[in-house]
Enzyme design. Structure first.
Site, PDB file in Angstrom:
ATOM      1  N   HIS A  22       0.627  -1.157   0.053  1.00 25.33           N
ATOM      2  CA  HIS A  22      -0.120  -0.061  -0.202  1.00 25.33           C
ATOM      3  C   HIS A  22       0.887   1.297   0.018  1.00 25.33           C
ATOM      4  CE1 HIS A  22      -2.894   2.831   2.258  1.00 25.33           C
ATOM      5  NE2 HIS A  22      -3.437   2.520   1.104  1.00 25.33           N
TER       6      HIS A  22
ATOM      7  N   HIS B  91      -0.766  10.606  -1.760  1.00 24.63           N
ATOM      8  CA  HIS B  91      -2.198  10.357  -1.550  1.00 24.63           C
ATOM      9  C   HIS B  91      -2.936  11.554  -1.182  1.00 24.63           C
ATOM     10  CE1 HIS B  91      -4.973   9.231   1.550  1.00 24.63           C
ATOM     11  NE2 HIS B  91      -5.120   8.234   0.811  1.00 24.63           N
TER      12      HIS B  91
END
Length: 291
Positions: free
Chosen positions: A41, A83
């Site tokens: 991730h 992100h």
């Protein structure tokens, strides 16, 4: 339980033994099958700054072939990997540009982003790490022989970003038939964005991030090959409902769950039958499920 039946049961290593048959107890989740995909991730982000080239390399060093990232766009139209839609949490933007709050990615040019330190927050050894452009990121993943689960982050902020991403993937050699089939998935929380990617390139595998109601799943299965929920909203029944449908490529709909960082949760969701587990600590997950 009847006393005689109870006497015939013996507990061994957390399992119940009946004759020679071993049945897992509730405390011992079933292991994943050998097809369960473990995804790093934002790279191996437990160990290196998320969404950076060092995180990609750390995942590679751990032997993790799949990495996940997030793609956004700068004010001057450059695709970058980050992100948050703001730069504040993972860079020194507040020190370099103190008067430009709230420091949204879309308000800065690529040259301004290139000045930022995106690594020191994680540790002094990562000082000077930069926010990679998508081009740089793709080249590194390609060099490492890895595969990419790409998230289009907040596409409602970046009109047309789907077409731009596809052009960049094509320029970097990611859209030939082998790559599309074996090492690329594009996902988003935005269903319209996922649908756009599917409409533009029906051959690309796509995923919807979230947990649609079971009654809504057939609608998503028209344009998404995966339904990818948080592990907190995943259950064996939900995975079964997803698997009961076929996606746009005529194959069983898949489910990758996120973000699982400990062995116990990894074993639990593996027992649900998920197809993939997305983790900041992919080595921990891999060890836990026997991959």
């Amino acid at each position: 339980m009847h006393a005689r039946a109870a006497a015939a049961l013996t507990s061994v290593a957390g399992s119940v033994v009946i004759g020679v048959l071993v049945l897992p107890t509730a405390a011992q989740a079933a292991p994943a099958n050998d097809r369960t995909v473990v995804v790093a991730h934002r790279g191996a982000s437990a160990y290196a700054p998320e969404n950076t080239l060092p995180a990609v390399d750390r995942a590679s060093a751990l032997g993790i072939s799949w990495v996940e990232n997030d793609v956004q766009r700068t004010r001057d139209g450059v695709l970058v990997v980050l992100h948050d839609t703001t730069l504040a949490r993972t860079t020194n933007v507040e020190q370099l540009y103190p008067n430009r709050s709230p420091w949204n990615v879309a308000d800065f040019t690529s040259s301004e982003l290139a000045r930022l330190d995106a690594g020191s927050w994680k540790g002094a050894e990562y000082a000077g790490t930069r926010i990679p452009t998508l081009h740089e990121y793709l080249r590194r993943v390609d060099r490492n022989g890895q595969k990419l689960l790409m998230e289009i982050k907040a596409p409602e902020l970046y009109p047309g970003i789907e077409d731009q991403i596809l052009r960049q993937l094509r320029r970097d050699g990611w859209l030939d038939s082998w790559d599309v089939k074996h090492r690329l998935i594009i996902q988003s929380f935005n269903a319209d964005s996922v649908r756009t990617v599917h409409d533009r390139r029906p051959d690309i595998k796509t995923g919807f991030l979230g947990t649609p109601a079971v009654s809504e799943l057939p609608k998503y299965a028209k344009f998404a090959d995966q339904i990818n929920p948080s592990h907190t909203t995943t259950s064996a029944d939900y995975v079964k409902a997803v698997h009961a449908l076929k996606g746009p490529h005529g194959k069983q709909l898949e489910t990758y769950t996120w973000t699982v960082n400990d062995a116990q949760t990894a074993q639990k969701v593996a027992g649900f039958g998920v197809d993939g587990i997305i983790s900041n600590a992919p080595d921990v997950v891999r060890a836990a499920i026997g991959g």
